[in-house]
Design a protein around this motif. Sequence first.
Motif, PDB file in Angstrom:
ATOM      1  N   THR A 294      -1.758 -18.813  19.375  1.00 18.12           N
ATOM      2  CA  THR A 294      -1.296 -19.517  20.578  1.00 18.12           C
ATOM      3  C   THR A 294       0.219 -19.550  20.680  1.00 18.12           C
ATOM      4  O   THR A 294       0.770 -19.723  21.764  1.00 18.12           O
ATOM      5  CB  THR A 294      -1.808 -20.971  20.603  1.00 18.12           C
ATOM      6  OG1 THR A 294      -1.214 -21.704  19.527  1.00 18.12           O
ATOM      7  CG2 THR A 294      -3.316 -21.012  20.530  1.00 18.12           C
ATOM      8  N   GLY A 295       0.914 -19.420  19.558  1.00 19.23           N
ATOM      9  CA  GLY A 295       2.373 -19.445  19.568  1.00 19.23           C
ATOM     10  C   GLY A 295       2.980 -20.817  19.399  1.00 19.23           C
ATOM     11  O   GLY A 295       4.189 -20.940  19.174  1.00 19.23           O
ATOM     12  N   ALA A 296       2.193 -21.893  19.512  1.00 18.61           N
ATOM     13  CA  ALA A 296       2.743 -23.241  19.363  1.00 18.61           C
ATOM     14  C   ALA A 296       3.298 -23.457  17.954  1.00 18.61           C
ATOM     15  O   ALA A 296       4.317 -24.129  17.773  1.00 18.61           O
ATOM     16  CB  ALA A 296       1.674 -24.290  19.677  1.00 18.61           C
ATOM     17  N   ALA A 297       2.631 -22.889  16.970  1.00 18.22           N
ATOM     18  CA  ALA A 297       3.076 -23.060  15.588  1.00 18.22           C
ATOM     19  C   ALA A 297       4.425 -22.392  15.338  1.00 18.22           C
ATOM     20  O   ALA A 297       5.203 -22.844  14.495  1.00 18.22           O
ATOM     21  CB  ALA A 297       2.029 -22.504  14.626  1.00 18.22           C
ATOM     22  N   GLN A 298       4.715 -21.315  16.058  1.00 16.27           N
ATOM     23  CA  GLN A 298       6.001 -20.642  15.866  1.00 16.27           C
ATOM     24  C   GLN A 298       7.157 -21.588  16.156  1.00 16.27           C
ATOM     25  O   GLN A 298       8.148 -21.606  15.423  1.00 16.27           O
ATOM     26  CB  GLN A 298       6.121 -19.399  16.752  1.00 16.27           C
ATOM     27  CG  GLN A 298       7.470 -18.699  16.578  1.00 16.27           C
ATOM     28  CD  GLN A 298       7.734 -17.604  17.590  1.00 16.27           C
ATOM     29  OE1 GLN A 298       6.842 -17.189  18.312  1.00 16.27           O
ATOM     30  NE2 GLN A 298       8.978 -17.143  17.651  1.00 16.27           N
TER      31      GLN A 298
END
Length: 591
Positions: A434-438
């Motif tokens: 999802t990219g939120a963790a990045q």
Amino acid sequence: MGSNAKRTRQPVTPFAPATQDQLLAIRVNAGIAELAQSERFAAAEEDMVEAIVEGVGQFAAGEFAPLNRIGDLEGAVLENGVVRLPAGFAEAYASYVEQGWNAIASPMEFGGQGLPFTLACNVLENLGTANMAFNLLPMLSVGAIEALEHHGSAALQAKYLPKLVSGEWSGTMNLTEPQAGSDVGALRATAVPITEGEHAGSYRIAGQKIYITWGEHELAGNIIHLVLARLPDAPEGSAGISLFVVPKYHVKADGSLGPRNDLRCVSLEHKLGINASPTCVMSYGDNGECIGELVGAENRGLMAMFTMMNNARINVGNQGVQIGERALQQAMHYARERVQSARAGSPDRAPVAIIEHPDVRRMLLRMKALTEAARALLYYTAGQVDRGTLGNDTAKRRGDVLVPMVKAWGTDTGIEIAGLGVQIHGGMGFIEETGAAQHYRDARIAPIYEGTNGIQAADLVTRKLGYDGGGIYAALMADIARDCVEEPALVALAQDCTAIAEWMRDTASLDDRLAGSVAFCTMSAVAVAGWQMVLQARAVAAGSAPALAATKPVTTRYFLDHVVPETRGQKAAATGGARLLYALSAEQLAS
């Protein structure tokens, strides 16, 4: 996400620059119109400011943002001594240089535009929101330019500044060594004067440096390393450190590049985040032929480096704003798209987008209020720096007092916002696709580098509180209390800060001051940020920024009614002293 995930150049969610809120902060908090009344910054008229903010926002969205995800997935790779970046990075950097974004605030005599530091902050904000890891490349170059501008000889400036200013060459800062982290005085890199031959008057540099951001890459034609090292007879500790320019490639008298200097990237660190930013272990003088040139006076390198460091600390605080804005946008997009459960208490039991649920609303509003408040603090600080450049010493010293607040609270806030962004995604936030963790991973470095946030807080309570016998800090809090009489919680917070500052200066031991320093720094930053949000809300109510007429009163009210009161609760931590911290021996604490 499919098997082509590593090849996509699209951002995980659409990115849009926060142009209207940025313009409001530049006008209200930095006071750009007042700056433009000076001869030096006369070009910073309204039309110019709008063109820069809108232009760099569009550039960041079009060139840097699409590379953010691929940069995280593929990262920087060291191959046979050469650092490779994913496809698209070289073209994006070349476009950045071609459009002149690197030169915004640099001196005109070396090809810069000579505009306020405030506008350079905006360039970095947009680029960093689009791609934090990539933005570290120009961010360090800006600091190198400032160090050479203030401390380099005329010859060094003529040799290096034009292409640093244009961005054709990039710059780095080399402080840390394996045995010398925050204690820079323990460094062992050496510099031996050269008295004969073609390099007479220069120095042979030898040693190893770690954590060198963008220390090796192929995007710029040359890399200008600023390296701290010791002369043979230098005093011990920080008083014996000198600063040297050490180029990757030697520069000939006509400005063209000569042979490669005796330096190399030994390895890249494997990091939690900012994977597209090569963090290098650099080795200087393996063959005894690494040539450097002295910047400023011998044994005064730390003073020169701190010129660069002060700039970098503000820009790292800026990264808290950047990652906050990016995480906010992604969380807002997800919350509007994700449908789950009926609204509590609603007679209609159909599932709704999660943005309709009260706790998700709470998180989103908090993210938005914190991001805007951190931005207001950033641009208020930048405006004080610009007034210092114009000769206002009081503003300069106020800016110095604000630096640890911007760096520490700005980056802590960035982590909180990124963490809330993961939370809004729920389980999907813990999934890398999802990219939120990045954003959460990228944000985590900011409270560490350019002086940990504990060091920032220590700087505030041991040095900055003493400016003008405490007068600079006291006047800052007095301004808040005077301007915000209709906001009792904010006035009370400013009064708490004033009382704590007096106790720290007049009564507390050094241990007690340091024990309470982080809480005090947070309280101070929230007080200033709240003040600047009040000023923004007043400007919007008076007709400025009509696009924000609905949102700004609400985000300001949330900050004042929720963040300010909870921050007052840190007074006990700020004044609790160090006794409890040392109630256990080291052995007992570790048991």
